[in-house]
Scaffold this motif. Structure first.
Motif: not given
Length: 752
Positions: A596-601, A643-651, A634-641, A587-588
Motif C-alpha cells: 500500500v502506497g507503492d507507485k505502479i504502472m 486482490s489489490l486496489e489501485v487508484t490512478f492519477e486521474d482518480g 496501490v491504495t489497498d490489499v484485500n487478503e480475503e479476495t 501483495f506478493r
C-alpha cells in the motif's frame, strides 16, 4: 504430498484467475485448500498434490500444485454438487427433487438421458434439455482444462482454448498443438513446442515450420514494431527459434509459405528490390492507412486563406510573436485537408495548436483534441484550455469485442468505425510518434469524408511501441503537407533543458557545468555508485531543493536488467520510500511485492478491467479499460479476495485480481521507452555502458524531453559522449511510406 477428500464448501473463487479457497473433508478432518482450482465444485471428490503452508493470517492451509476431480458418488454429495450453481436451472430444491427420483444414477441420467428429468415435478421438457446441454458442456470444458493442466497451461487460457475450439479442443491440441500459436495470440511458440515434444511430433514437422514462421512474423511486429521482414531475416529468426538450419529446408519453407499465401495469411512482397514476407493483416492495414490519408486529403475542402490578420490578433491577445516557420505551420494546417506539424521541445507546437484551434473554431463545426495516452491528453487539455481525450476513449471501445481480442482493423473494436462515423469536422492529434499503424487505421476509419486532420509530433522521438512507423513514414513519403519547426521558441535564460535537448539531438555535448537551475550532471565513474546516488537524489536532495514529493521524481533507465536497470532501482527505491512494516499490507507476486502506497504502472492494455471514479456528489462514475502506461498508487490489499486496489492519477479506482496484477510493475523507475508521451517534474537518468543498439542518442533525447522542471544525469562523461555520438537507429521495417507514394501516383494517373 497427496490429499484425497470431498469438497464441502467453496469459500472464495476468483473467476478471472481461478484462485480458490475451499474446505475439503479428508480423514474426518475439514482442511482448507488454496490454489488455482477454478473448475472444482462442492460435492466433488478431489485428489490434490501440494504442500501444507502456514499463512500469517489464515493459519494452516494445503496449497495445491496439481489436482484431479471426479463426480460425487453418494446422493448427499450429488445434491451438494448440483446445488452449487454450476448448472443453470438447478437450485437446491430442484437438486433434491431430482436426486429423490433418480438417486445415485442422477448424474448418468443428466448426461445420457436428460429428458427423463421431466419426470420430476417442476421440470419441463425444455428445461430438462437445457440442463442436459449445460451439464455436458461443463463436463467437456472440465475435461479440456484437466487435459491442458499437465502442460502448465493456466485455467484461464484453457477456458479460452475451449471457447475457441469447443469439444474439439483436445483433439486439435493432440493433433497439432501449433495451431494454438496461429489462433490464440497469448499462446507462445515455446508452450506449443513443449506440448508437441510430449506428444511425439517430429521437430521437422510442417506444422512446426508453419507455426514458427507465423510466430516470427507476429513477434517482429509486436516486439520490434516491424510490419514485414526481409526473407533473409526470416531465415535467421526461424533457424534460431526452431534450432535448425533453415537454409537446408528452403524447399519445405517455400512450400509452407505458398500455402499461407493461398490462405491469405502471408504475403510475398518486394520492397526496394528485396524479397520480403508480410502478414496479410499488416499489408491490408498499412495499405488502408495510405488510401484513407490520401482520400481524406482530397475530400477535405481546401482553403486558400490569408490568415495574417487572425494570426496577428492571436499574437496580440496572447502576447507572443510567431517565427516564420510557425506561421507557415499554422497556414499549412488550416489550408490543407491533412497536415503534419513536427518539431522538438520549445518550438511552439502547443501555442501553434491553440492558434489553429481558434482559427478553425470560426470555420468548422466540432473539433476534437486527441492524444494516444491519458497523460498526453491531460497535458494537451491543460495547455490548450479545452478538453482533450485519448484516441481510445474518443472512439469509444466496444468492450465486448475488445475482450475477445478482436482486431482493430477498420475500427472493429470501437463504437465509432467504418460504418459509424466520428461526429467531428476537424481532429488534432498530439504525440503522433506514439501512434501505431493499427490505432491510426481505427482513427482514420472513423473519420467522415471532409474531416480536417492535423497530426502533431516530434519525429526525433522513439517510434511507437506497436507495429509501424506512422509519423516518420508519412513525413518521408512527401505526399502529405508537412511543417517542420526548428526555431526554439520557448526558453528561459536560466533553463538548459530545451537547449541541451536540441544539442543532444544535433549530436553535440550538452552544457553540464551545473550552473543552470534545471540541468545537472553528477559524475560517477563507478557504475556501482550510481544506484545509491539515485536513491539519495530521489529520497532527500531533490525533494528538499524543489520542495516536492519524491513521487514527483521519475527515474528513467535504458534497460530493465543490471545494477542500473529498473528492476534493481525499483527495489531499492521501494525499500527506502515505502519499506515493509508489520501494519502495512502487501501483495506478493512471483517476482514483485506491491505494498500500500507503492507507485505502479499498467504495462499492457486491459479492456475488461472495471474501475470506478468518485464524483463530487458522492456517487461513482463506472467504466472499463486501463491502458499501457497508466500510472497510479496501490491504495489497498484485500487478503480475503486475494486482490489489490489501485487508484490512478486521474482518480479511477480499480480492483486487480492476482492474474491481472501481473500486468503491473513498480514505477519509481521505468524504462525510457515506457515514458513516451509523458511529462514529469523531474527526470533522473543513469548514464552507463551498454549495447550500442540500445544506448543511442535518440534514447537520451527522449529521456531529457520528458522533464518539465529538472533533468539530472548520473554517470560517466565518457559514456554520455558515446551515447550522444551513437546515432544508431534500429531499422524498422514498415511499408506505409511506400504505399503512400504508390497510391498517390495511382490517384494522379486517374486524374484525382
Amino acid at each position: 504430498m497427496t490429499l484425497n477428500g470431498v469438497v464441502e464448501t467453496i469459500v472464495f473463487q476468483n473467476k478471472e484467475n481461478g484462485f480458490t479457497v475451499a474446505r475439503v473433508s479428508a480423514n474426518k478432518e475439514l482442511i482448507t485448500i488454496v490454489g488455482n482450482l477454478s473448475n472444482i465444485y462442492q460435492g466433488q471428490e478431489i485428489n490434490a498434490v501440494g504442500n501444507y503452508v502456514t499463512d500469517a493470517r489464515w493459519g494452516e492451509q494445503f496449497r495445491v500444485d496439481t489436482y484431479q476431480v471426479s463426480e460425487p458418488k453418494d446422493t448427499e454429495g450429488i445434491i451438494r454438487y448440483l446445488s452449487s450453481g454450476l448448472i443453470k436451472g438447478i437450485g437446491p430444491a430442484t437438486a433434491r427433487s431430482i436426486v429423490a427420483r433418480f438417486g445415485a444414477e442422477t448424474l448418468d441420467v443428466i448426461e445420457l438421458s436428460p429428458l427423463k428429468l421431466a419426470e420430476v415435478h417442476g421440470v419441463s421438457l425444455k428445461k430438462a434439455s437445457e440442463i442436459g446441454q449445460a451439464f455436458n458442456d461443463l463436463k467437456k470444458m472440465q475435461d479440456v482444462v484437466m487435459f491442458l493442466q499437465k502442460y502448465n497451461i493456466s485455467t484461464n487460457m484453457s477456458v479460452k482454448i475451449f471457447e475457441k475450439y469447443g469439444e474439439r479442443a483436445r483433439e486439435i491440441v493432440e493433433n497439432n498443438p501449433y495451431k494454438l500459436v496461429e489462433d490464440l495470440s497469448r499462446v507462445g511458440f515455446k508452450t506449443a513446442d513443449k506440448i508437441a515434444i510430449n506428444l511425439g511430433i517430429a521437430p521437422d514437422s510442417e506444422f512446426r515450420l508453419r507455426a514458427g514462421l507465423i510466430y516470427v512474423l507476429n513477434e517482429t511486429s509486436e516486439h520490434d514494431g516491424n510490419t514485414y521482414l526481409p526473407f533473409e531475416d526470416v531465415e535467421v529468426a526461424l533457424s534460431k527459434l526452431l534450432n535448425i538450419d533453415i537454409t537446408e529446408r528452403l524447399e519445405q519453407l517455400n512450400a509452407v509459405i505458398d500455402t499461407l499465401v493461398l490462405e491469405s495469411v502471408v504475403k510475398r512482397c518486394n520492397f526496394n528490390d528485396i524479397e520480403c514476407l508480410m502478414l496479410v493483416k499488416y499489408y491490408n492495414t498499412e495499405l488502408k492507412v495510405a488510401l484513407k490519408l490520401l482520400s481524406l486529403n482530397h475530400t477535405v475542402e481546401t482553403f486558400e486563406l490569408d490568415l495574417s490578420k487572425e494570426i496577428e490578433l492571436f499574437e496580440k491577445f496572447n502576447k507572443v510573436e510567431f517565427h516564420k516557420d510557425q506561421i507557415n505551420a499554422i497556414e499549412q494546417a488550416v489550408n490543407n485537408g491533412v497536415c503534419v506539424i513536427t518539431g522538438g521541445p520549445g518550438t511552439g507546437k502547443t501555442t501553434i495548436i491553440k492558434c489553429i484551434l481558434q482559427i478553425l473554431n470560426n470555420r468548422c463545426g466540432r473539433i476534437a483534441l486527441l492524444a494516444p495516452t491519458g497523460r498526453a491528453a491531460k497535458r494537451m487539455s491543460e495547455s490548450c484550455g479545452e478538453e482533450a481525450s485519448t484516441i481510445h476513449r474518443a472512439l469509444m471501445i466496444d468492450f465486448e469485442r475488445a475482450a475477445k481480442g478482436e482486431s482493430n482493423t477498420d475500427g472493429g473494436m470501437f463504437f465509432y468505425n467504418e460504418t459509424n462515423k466520428f461526429p467531428y469536422d476537424a481532429v488534432i492529434v498530439d504525440e503522433v510518434s506514439m501512434v501505431d499503424v493499427n490505432l491510426m487505421l481505427s482513427l482514420l476509419s472513423a473519420l467522415k469524408a471532409g474531416t480536417r486532420l492535423i497530426l502533431v509530433g516530434d519525429k526525433n522521438q522513439l517510434p511507437s511501441v506497436g507495429a509501424g512507423n506512422v509519423l516518420a513514414d508519412i513525413i518521408n513519403s512527401g505526399e502529405i503537407a508537412c511543417a517542420q519547426l526548428t526555431h526554439i521558441y520557448r526558453q528561459s535564460e536560466s533553463s538548459l533543458i530545451i537547449t541541451n535537448a536540441h544539442a543532444i539531438n544535433n549530436g553535440e555535448m550538452p552544457i553540464i557545468d551545473n550552473k543552470s537551475a534545471d540541468f545537472f550532471f553528477d559524475y560517477k565513474e563507478n557504475v556501482e555508485s550510481i544506484p545509491p546516488t539515485i536513491l539519495n537524489m530521489v529520497s532527500t536532495r531533490i525533494p528538499k531543493f524543489l520542495d516536492i514529493s519524491p513521487l514527483k521524481i521519475q527515474v528513467l533507465a535504458p534497460m530493465r536488467a543490471g545494477v542500473c536497470g529498473i528492476d534493481n532501482l525499483n527495489n531499492i527505491i521501494q525499500a527506502r520510500l515505502n519499506p515493509a512494516a508489520p501494519n502495512k499490507k502487501e501483495f506478493r507476486l512471483e517476482y514483485t511485492t506491491f505494498r500500500v502506497g507503492d507507485k505502479i504502472m499498467q504495462t499492457s492494455n486491459n479492456y475488461t478491467q472495471m474501475w470506478r471514479k468518485p464524483r463530487a456528489n458522492g456517487s461513482f462514475e463506472l467504466g472499463e479499460a486501463v491502458f499501457n502506461g497508466d500510472i497510479g498508487f496501490v491504495t489497498d490489499v484485500n487478503e480475503e479476495t486475494d486482490s489489490l486496489e489501485v487508484t490512478f492519477e486521474d482518480g479511477r479506482i480499480a480492483e486487480y485480481t492476482r492474474e491481472d496484477a501481473k500486468q503491473m510493475m513498480l514505477s519509481y523507475a521505468i524504462t525510457i521507452h515506457k515514458s513516451q508521451g509523458s511529462e514529469f517534474d523531474v527526470v533522473i537518468v543513469p548514464i552507463i555502458a551498454g549495447a550500442s543498439s540500445i544506448l543511442t542518442r535518440n534514447l537520451l533525447y527522449t529521456a531529457v524531453t520528458r522533464a518539465k522542471r529538472m533533468v539530472v544525469l548520473i554517470g560517466s562523461k565518457k559514456h554520455l559522449r558515446m551515447m550522444i555520438n551513437n546515432n544508431y537507429t534500429a531499422k524498422r521495417y514498415s511499408a506505409l511510406c511506400t504505399f503512400l507514394q504508390k497510391q498517390a501516383k495511382n490517384m494522379e494517373g486517374l486524374g484525382l
